[in-house]
Write a protein that holds these residues in place. Structure first.
Motif, PDB file in Angstrom:
ATOM      1  N   SER A   8       0.842  -1.193   0.000  1.00 41.05           N
ATOM      2  CA  SER A   8       0.000   0.000   0.000  1.00 41.05           C
ATOM      3  C   SER A   8       0.880   1.247   0.000  1.00 41.05           C
ATOM      4  CB  SER A   8      -0.953   0.019   1.206  1.00 41.05           C
ATOM      5  OG  SER A   8      -0.234   0.215   2.410  1.00 41.05           O
ATOM      6  N   ILE A   9       0.296   2.344  -0.478  1.00 45.21           N
ATOM      7  CA  ILE A   9       0.996   3.625  -0.517  1.00 45.21           C
ATOM      8  C   ILE A   9       0.044   4.655   0.072  1.00 45.21           C
ATOM      9  CG2 ILE A   9       2.107   5.349  -1.973  1.00 45.21           C
ATOM     10  CD1 ILE A   9       2.508   3.072  -4.036  1.00 45.21           C
ATOM     11  N   ARG A  10       0.536   5.414   1.038  1.00 44.90           N
ATOM     12  CA  ARG A  10      -0.288   6.389   1.752  1.00 44.90           C
ATOM     13  C   ARG A  10       0.130   7.808   1.403  1.00 44.90           C
ATOM     14  NH1 ARG A  10      -4.207   8.814   3.988  1.00 44.90           N
ATOM     15  NH2 ARG A  10      -4.063   9.577   6.099  1.00 44.90           N
ATOM     16  N   GLY A  11      -0.858   8.651   1.085  1.00 42.53           N
ATOM     17  CA  GLY A  11      -0.594  10.068   0.874  1.00 42.53           C
ATOM     18  C   GLY A  11      -0.254  10.732   2.207  1.00 42.53           C
ATOM     19  N   GLY A  19      -2.520  17.547   1.798  1.00 46.31           N
ATOM     20  CA  GLY A  19      -1.447  16.698   1.304  1.00 46.31           C
ATOM     21  C   GLY A  19      -1.097  16.976  -0.146  1.00 46.31           C
ATOM     22  N   HIS A  20      -0.183  16.154  -0.657  1.00 42.83           N
ATOM     23  CA  HIS A  20       0.343  16.292  -2.008  1.00 42.83           C
ATOM     24  C   HIS A  20      -0.128  15.145  -2.890  1.00 42.83           C
ATOM     25  CE1 HIS A  20       3.121  18.510   0.593  1.00 42.83           C
ATOM     26  NE2 HIS A  20       3.270  19.311  -0.451  1.00 42.83           N
ATOM     27  N   LYS A  21      -0.286  15.436  -4.174  1.00 42.05           N
ATOM     28  CA  LYS A  21      -0.641  14.392  -5.137  1.00 42.05           C
ATOM     29  C   LYS A  21       0.580  13.499  -5.364  1.00 42.05           C
ATOM     30  CE  LYS A  21      -3.882  17.342  -7.567  1.00 42.05           C
ATOM     31  NZ  LYS A  21      -4.181  18.022  -8.826  1.00 42.05           N
ATOM     32  N   LEU A  22       0.348  12.207  -5.471  1.00 38.05           N
ATOM     33  CA  LEU A  22       1.420  11.247  -5.708  1.00 38.05           C
ATOM     34  C   LEU A  22       1.116  10.410  -6.936  1.00 38.05           C
ATOM     35  CD1 LEU A  22       1.863   9.677  -2.150  1.00 38.05           C
ATOM     36  CD2 LEU A  22       3.316  11.390  -3.188  1.00 38.05           C
ATOM     37  N   SER A  40      -4.134  12.292  -2.131  1.00 44.88           N
ATOM     38  CA  SER A  40      -3.281  12.972  -1.164  1.00 44.88           C
ATOM     39  C   SER A  40      -3.631  12.660   0.280  1.00 44.88           C
ATOM     40  CB  SER A  40      -3.362  14.481  -1.382  1.00 44.88           C
ATOM     41  OG  SER A  40      -4.686  14.931  -1.178  1.00 44.88           O
ATOM     42  N   ASP A  41      -4.853  12.213   0.532  1.00 45.88           N
ATOM     43  CA  ASP A  41      -5.305  12.050   1.911  1.00 45.88           C
ATOM     44  C   ASP A  41      -5.811  10.644   2.242  1.00 45.88           C
ATOM     45  OD1 ASP A  41      -7.550  12.097   0.367  1.00 45.88           O
ATOM     46  OD2 ASP A  41      -8.518  13.755   1.398  1.00 45.88           O
TER      47      ASP A  41
END
Length: 66
Positions: A8-11, A19-22, A40-41
């Motif tokens: 998993s990848i968390r903003g 938060g920032h866009k990834l 982002s969140d």
């Protein structure tokens, strides 16, 4: 960068709209590349997190924008 066994990848936003866009580039084997956008969140499941019967996934790159 190469981070193996990512599920998993968390903003970085703690609350909705923060938060920032990834964008993450991943591989699940030789020649199997994919890209996912991560809100982002919240958290985005990848690899075995998204499909328990899938292949382990390696994170290759994270691109962060404001």
């Amino acid at each position: 960068m190469k981070i193996p066994a990512v599920y998993s990848i968390r903003g970085d936003g703690l609350f909705a709209g923060q938060g920032h866009k990834l964008r993450a580039s991943l591989t699940a084997g030789v020649g199997v590349l994919s890209t996912v956008d991560v809100p982002s969140d919240s958290t985005t499941q990848v690899g075995v997190g998204a499909d328990p019967n899938g292949n382990p996934t390696t994170l290759l790159q994270l691109v962060v924008t404001s």
